[in-house]
Scaffold this motif. Sequence first.
Motif, mmCIF file in Angstrom:
data_model
loop_
_atom_site.group_PDB
_atom_site.id
_atom_site.type_symbol
_atom_site.label_atom_id
_atom_site.label_comp_id
_atom_site.label_asym_id
_atom_site.label_seq_id
_atom_site.Cartn_x
_atom_site.Cartn_y
_atom_site.Cartn_z
ATOM 1 N N GLY A 20 -103.001 71.260 111.143
ATOM 2 C CA GLY A 20 -104.245 71.034 111.962
ATOM 3 C C GLY A 20 -103.784 70.781 113.239
ATOM 4 O O GLY A 20 -103.114 71.643 113.992
ATOM 5 N N ILE A 21 -104.431 69.845 114.173
ATOM 6 C CA ILE A 21 -104.497 69.604 115.527
ATOM 7 C C ILE A 21 -103.132 69.543 115.718
ATOM 8 O O ILE A 21 -102.579 69.371 116.945
ATOM 9 N N GLY A 22 -102.138 68.932 114.755
ATOM 10 C CA GLY A 22 -100.637 68.656 115.102
ATOM 11 C C GLY A 22 -99.893 69.772 115.291
ATOM 12 O O GLY A 22 -98.928 69.792 115.644
ATOM 13 N N ARG A 23 -100.432 70.965 114.964
ATOM 14 C CA ARG A 23 -99.439 72.014 115.272
ATOM 15 C C ARG A 23 -99.420 72.382 116.615
ATOM 16 O O ARG A 23 -98.136 72.728 116.993
ATOM 17 N N GLY A 24 -100.232 72.108 117.542
ATOM 18 C CA GLY A 24 -99.960 72.234 118.913
ATOM 19 C C GLY A 24 -99.404 71.002 119.452
ATOM 20 O O GLY A 24 -98.976 71.162 120.773
ATOM 21 N N MET A 25 -99.025 69.968 118.685
ATOM 22 C CA MET A 25 -98.079 68.900 118.974
ATOM 23 C C MET A 25 -96.848 68.942 118.476
ATOM 24 O O MET A 25 -96.171 67.851 118.488
ATOM 25 N N LYS A 26 -96.451 69.876 117.794
ATOM 26 C CA LYS A 26 -95.242 69.829 117.083
ATOM 27 C C LYS A 26 -93.808 69.760 117.920
ATOM 28 O O LYS A 26 -94.001 70.085 118.842
ATOM 29 N N VAL A 27 -92.955 68.926 117.129
ATOM 30 C CA VAL A 27 -91.698 68.783 117.881
ATOM 31 C C VAL A 27 -90.730 69.577 117.105
ATOM 32 O O VAL A 27 -90.806 69.957 115.836
ATOM 33 N N GLY A 28 -89.942 70.254 117.934
ATOM 34 C CA GLY A 28 -88.888 71.277 117.505
ATOM 35 C C GLY A 28 -87.719 70.523 116.672
ATOM 36 O O GLY A 28 -87.444 69.149 116.704
ATOM 37 N N LYS A 29 -86.806 71.388 116.024
ATOM 38 C CA LYS A 29 -85.500 70.746 115.391
ATOM 39 C C LYS A 29 -84.865 69.869 116.290
ATOM 40 O O LYS A 29 -84.270 68.773 115.785
ATOM 41 N N GLU A 30 -84.564 70.343 117.632
ATOM 42 C CA GLU A 30 -83.829 69.619 118.467
ATOM 43 C C GLU A 30 -84.256 68.203 118.806
ATOM 44 O O GLU A 30 -83.536 67.408 119.080
#
Length: 398
Positions: free
Chosen positions: A239-249
């Motif tokens: 949901g809203i976390g999609r725009g707050m995601k953190v990458g593998k790095e």
Amino acid sequence: MTQDIRSQLGLRPVINVSGTMTSLGASIVVPQAVDAITRVLTEFVEMGALHRRASDAIADLTGAEAGFVTASCSAAISLAVAAAITGDNLWAIEQLPDAGSLKNEVLIQTGHMVSYGAPVEQAIRIAGGKVMPVGQATSAHGYQLEGAITERTVAAVFVVSHHVVDYAQIPLKTFAEICHARGVKVIVDAASEYDLRKFLADGADVVLYSGHKFLGGPTSGICAGDKEFIRNIYLQNRGIGRGMKVGKEGIAGVIAALEAWKVRDHDGIRAREQAALDLWLETLADKAGVTATIVPDPTDNPLDRLKVTINPELARITAWDLARALATGPRPIIVRDHEAEHGHFFLDPCNLHPNEETVVAERLVEELEAARGSNEIIATPIHEHWRAQEAAILKWLD
């Protein structure tokens, strides 16, 4: 020697004595995290599995049941509030920030409604939470918290920061006891705190830390808490976390920073910081109109800062004008000046590269001597100083 990338990018070579500030890039990333980030960037990973590995690392260091890495501590506030509202209801997760008929009132002491660059209450509203202030800015009491809990209350946010009102607030243990008696989840924002276990022990259901401040990881937020709550925070990625995601790095870097924290030479770091403070104290000892004192961190982190108090009549310059002068020229120094209108600023030694403490001392002398040579006291009216800062924000691309 590797060329300073700032010169390649056309950026100023600032020296940070402000602290772990997002506006300056937060902190120096530890070598272990730099290595982990570099090595994972060229590889594919199963993100769910990587998040589980990070959960183990967070749990190991904090004593929590589980953990989760997100884009920042601000994002962590939003995701924790969202998780409290939706639980594991996948349909509700997709509806936020529209909470509909779900409980969504979030309590916070009025004295904790601060800005860390953005208002903490906005991080709550982004998730669909309705902010419910408790008490007044200068005082909050248990009966006010208890009275504010309704059938719509879903969570309560407690902020640990040098920005909050530092007197007459409800202590965390009392705050948590009152909330838990009524089934209300307690979310603690401890972005810039060293102690990774205290807040859980005092009753928090989830504690939120910055991964890129004292831990020395990449830009990130860390959630540490009970397993079910953390799982529900993770689910916000749908949901809203999609725009707050953190990458593998980011995740790999946080894992490395957490593991490095366990073997860090904390005593050695304190000794280097103390040496810088002693140098600055000696440098300012005989400067007219300047009083320098070593002061402890207001939230009990194991570090000290130098408080530099300026008497404009004798120093021939105000604290805020001196801070601005230090930030100019080919060797800019960024001080901690959020209280400059009270006639002082702070020098924080926790983010210095080797020998930068000497440059700071030289620049202090340089600007103080320049001010002493002024025919008139350098005293920009404080309201003009603030308006100039606001105008600069609006002219960002210019």
